[in-house]
Each structure stands twice: as structure tokens, then as C-alpha cells.
Design an enzyme around this catalytic site. Structure first.
Site, PDB file in Angstrom:
ATOM      1  N   TYR A  51       0.746  -9.890  -8.113  1.00  0.00           N
ATOM      2  CA  TYR A  51       1.797  -8.919  -8.437  1.00  0.00           C
ATOM      3  C   TYR A  51       1.926  -8.799  -9.952  1.00  0.00           C
ATOM      4  CZ  TYR A  51       3.240  -9.201  -3.509  1.00  0.00           C
ATOM      5  OH  TYR A  51       3.275  -9.175  -2.134  1.00  0.00           O
ATOM      6  N   GLY A 197       6.660  -4.098   5.502  1.00  0.00           N
ATOM      7  CA  GLY A 197       6.539  -2.689   5.865  1.00  0.00           C
ATOM      8  C   GLY A 197       7.337  -2.250   7.072  1.00  0.00           C
ATOM      9  N   PRO A 198       8.536  -2.783   7.323  1.00  0.00           N
ATOM     10  CA  PRO A 198       9.268  -2.437   8.549  1.00  0.00           C
ATOM     11  C   PRO A 198       9.763  -0.988   8.604  1.00  0.00           C
ATOM     12  CG  PRO A 198      10.688  -3.668   7.066  1.00  0.00           C
ATOM     13  CD  PRO A 198       9.309  -3.706   6.461  1.00  0.00           C
ATOM     14  N   VAL A 199       9.861  -0.355   7.442  1.00  0.00           N
ATOM     15  CA  VAL A 199      10.381   1.021   7.403  1.00  0.00           C
ATOM     16  C   VAL A 199       9.238   2.024   7.203  1.00  0.00           C
ATOM     17  CG1 VAL A 199      12.220   2.481   6.449  1.00  0.00           C
ATOM     18  CG2 VAL A 199      12.476   0.027   6.420  1.00  0.00           C
ATOM     19  N   ALA A 200       7.995   1.523   7.271  1.00  0.00           N
ATOM     20  CA  ALA A 200       6.803   2.373   7.195  1.00  0.00           C
ATOM     21  C   ALA A 200       6.829   3.279   5.969  1.00  0.00           C
ATOM     22  CB  ALA A 200       6.652   3.198   8.477  1.00  0.00           C
ATOM     23  N   LYS A 201       6.869   2.646   4.796  1.00  0.00           N
ATOM     24  CA  LYS A 201       6.867   3.368   3.517  1.00  0.00           C
ATOM     25  C   LYS A 201       8.028   4.359   3.408  1.00  0.00           C
ATOM     26  CE  LYS A 201       1.870   2.948   2.882  1.00  0.00           C
ATOM     27  NZ  LYS A 201       0.589   3.631   2.648  1.00  0.00           N
ATOM     28  N   GLY A 202       9.133   4.030   4.059  1.00  0.00           N
ATOM     29  CA  GLY A 202      10.327   4.872   3.983  1.00  0.00           C
ATOM     30  C   GLY A 202      10.342   6.009   4.977  1.00  0.00           C
ATOM     31  N   LEU A 204      10.618   6.000   8.174  1.00  0.00           N
ATOM     32  CA  LEU A 204      11.573   5.851   9.267  1.00  0.00           C
ATOM     33  C   LEU A 204      13.020   5.966   8.799  1.00  0.00           C
ATOM     34  CD1 LEU A 204       9.874   2.934  11.232  1.00  0.00           C
ATOM     35  CD2 LEU A 204      10.026   5.331  11.929  1.00  0.00           C
ATOM     36  N   LYS A 207      15.586  10.708   4.196  1.00  0.00           N
ATOM     37  CA  LYS A 207      16.676  11.681   4.242  1.00  0.00           C
ATOM     38  C   LYS A 207      16.124  13.091   4.443  1.00  0.00           C
ATOM     39  CE  LYS A 207      19.612   8.405   3.356  1.00  0.00           C
ATOM     40  NZ  LYS A 207      18.705   7.261   3.405  1.00  0.00           N
TER      41      LYS A 207
END
Length: 302
Positions: A51, A197-202, A204, A207
Site C-alpha cells: 500500500y 469489497g462487500p459493497v462491490a466498488k460502491g 450496491l 446514489k
């Protein structure tokens, strides 16, 4: 905040962890983000030597100084790079893994890492040699536990009986491949899954639908992605979409913690809101599952 057991160890991880890859390289801002996470009960902090080529580990050094016991600290190694150079190559050799771990310890300013992970890996690697490196690091007291960061089923299965405690992998409603082959297997082995990655790059929690590329995501068309996102947002409302997406992956008993990145304290609070959200009902969980097709690992097996 709830806490879950790491594998078969006595280490308890917060259900929501902080991924540090997107921390700003401003010491004051980075400290504010870490403090915000700790204020809400986060104890699991994930980083890696790659990183920003060591800068994130160096950034964490003064933050954890004087309060090391408040952190369950994870880092990763295996991507060989040299200070001052911005390129790298894969190197899972025993000598490099041990060297990389010691370099991470120095940058972090600590004498041990709680969870040290292989940052990738293929079936062609000298796996027995890599395992020896982790076992020796543990025997030497430089790490408490070890694992791998991988989505490759055949690689994960090769390491499963070698004493690792965790596997970090991508998992979300839009990437349900782990459900088909890995989650039950790892749960039976007593190995924790740490989700990224639970929100799949945003996608899911968006807005608007501008985040969804025309060619969709993984094997899903753009329309299928939008349909899944609508399903997530209908469960508890659009403002809670990110939390619902995180609650979805927390539903499986193999999952110990979800690592979510943040570049502001506000993003930290949004992610941690998932821990404060009432758990999904079985009906809600099934409704989400029915909103998107499952897939299996075709590529990335070895």
C-alpha cells in the site's frame, strides 16, 4: 460493535474492520479516521506493505504508538519491491516472506503482527516453502497468526490444512462465488473469512447509477447490477444500502470480519453503521439472494 472469533484462536475481531489502503497520507487526517473507527469499537485494522509502497505502514506507526494493545493489526507480504522504487514482482519464497515481514514490523514500529497474510498466490508457487516461512515467523513470535489473501479456490485448499487462521477474499451480493465453493468448506475447517469489497466498488450503495459500467460487473450485465442494487436499497432504504450490503456478507457463519476502507471519518461511520443495523431476517436474506444469480469460479482457480 460485535466481535467474532478468528479461526480456532483466542483472538476476537470486530465485525467491521478498517482497511487502510485509502487512508490519506496526511498524518492528522489519517489519525482522525483511525480514532473514529476505534471510537465505534473497531479493533481490526488491515494494511499491506504494498500500500503506497510502505507509506501506509509508516503512517500507522505513530498512530499505534503507545496503544498497540488496542489494535488487532494485519499486514500482507509477497509482492517484492525495493524502497524508492514503484514497481514490484511476485515473490512467495521463504526468504522474501520472512524479510518482508521484518520490514513491515520496522515500518509499523511494532515487534509483532497479529495476522500476517500472503498477498496473493498461485498453485505454481513453492507452497510448502511459503508455509514454512509463516510457521517460522510464528515460532519466532513475530506474528501471532497467519493467513492468505486470495480468491483462488485451488490455492486456498492447498493451504487449508497447514495451520492458517484466515482467508481474506472478495465477497458481495454481486460476487457470490465464495458461497458456491469456499464458505462452507472454510467454516468446516475452522478458518475465518475476512471479507473485502462487500459493497462491490460502491455499486450496491450508489446514489445514482453512474457507477455501473456499461459492461456490468463480473458476469452480470448492467441491468442485473442495477436490479441487485435496487433490491439492496429496498430492504432498509437508500441511506442504509451500504450497511445492508455489509450485513449480507456477515450473514454466513464463516465470515468473521468485513474490512471496509475509508478516506474520511464520515465514511467510517457509514461503514460501521452496519454493525448497528438490525441483522437481516431470513426472508430479507433470501430476497437479496434471489435478486442476483450465483456464479462459480471459472478463472482464478489456480
Amino acid at each position: 460493535m460485535q466481535y467474532r472469533q478468528l479461526g480456532k484462536t483466542d483472538i476476537q475481531l470486530s465485525e467491521i474492520g478498517l482497511g487502510t489502503m485509502s487512508l490519506p497520507l496526511d498524518q492528522k487526517k489519517a489519525t482522525a479516521i483511525v480514532d473514529a473507527a476505534q471510537e465505534k469499537g473497531v479493533n481490526y485494522f488491515d494494511t499491506a506493505d504494498l500500500y503506497k509502497f510502505g507509506e501506509i505502514e509508516e503512517l500507522l506507526n505513530p498512530i499505534i504508538k503507545g496503544r498497540r494493545d488496542d489494535f488487532i493489526l494485519a499486514s500482507k507480504g509477497g509482492n517484492h519491491w525495493d524502497k524508492g522504487k514503484k514497481d514490484w514482482f511476485w515473490d512467495p519464497s521463504k526468504s522474501y516472506i520472512k524479510s518482508a515481514c521484518k520490514s513491515s514490523l520496522k515500518r509499523l514500529g511494532t515487534d509483532y503482527i497479529d495476522v500476517y497474510q500472503l498477498h496473493g498466490g498461485t498453485i505454481e508457487d513453492p507452497i510448502d516453502e511459503t508455509i514454512e516461512a509463516f510457521q517460522e515467523l510464528k515460532q519466532e513470535g513475530l506474528i501471532r497468526e497467519w493467513g492468505i489473501s486470495s480468491i483462488r479456490p485451488n490455492v486456498i485448499k492447498r493451504y487449508a490444512d497447514a495451520g492458517m487462521s484466515s482467508v481474506m477474499m472478495q465477497y458481495s451480493l454481486l460476487d457470490r462465488r465464495p458461497e458456491e465453493e469456499l464458505l462452507d468448506f472454510l467454516h468446516e475447517k475452522g478458518i475465518s473469512v475476512i471479507v473485502r469489497g462487500p459493497v462491490a466498488k460502491g455499486m450496491l450503495s450508489m446514489k445514482t447509477d453512474e457507477k455501473v459500467p456499461e459492461d456490468g460487473f463480473l458476469g452480470h450485465t448492467r441491468q442485473e447490477v442495477l436490479y441487485a442494487a435496487d433490491a439492496v436499497q429496498l430492504i432498509r432504504g437508500k441511506e442504509s444500502a451500504a450497511q445492508v450490503a455489509i450485513q449480507y456478507v456477515l450473514q454466513h457463519p464463516a465470515v468473521t470480519s468485513v474490512t471496509a476502507g475509508a478516506s474520511t471519518p464520515e465514511q467510517v461511520f457509514e461503514n460501521i453503521g452496519a454493525a448497528e443495523l438490525e441483522a437481516l431476517t431470513e426472508e430479507e436474506y433470501k430476497r437479496l439472494q434471489n435478486s442476483v444469480k450465483t456464479e462459480v469460479y471459472q478463472q482464478h482457480r489456480n
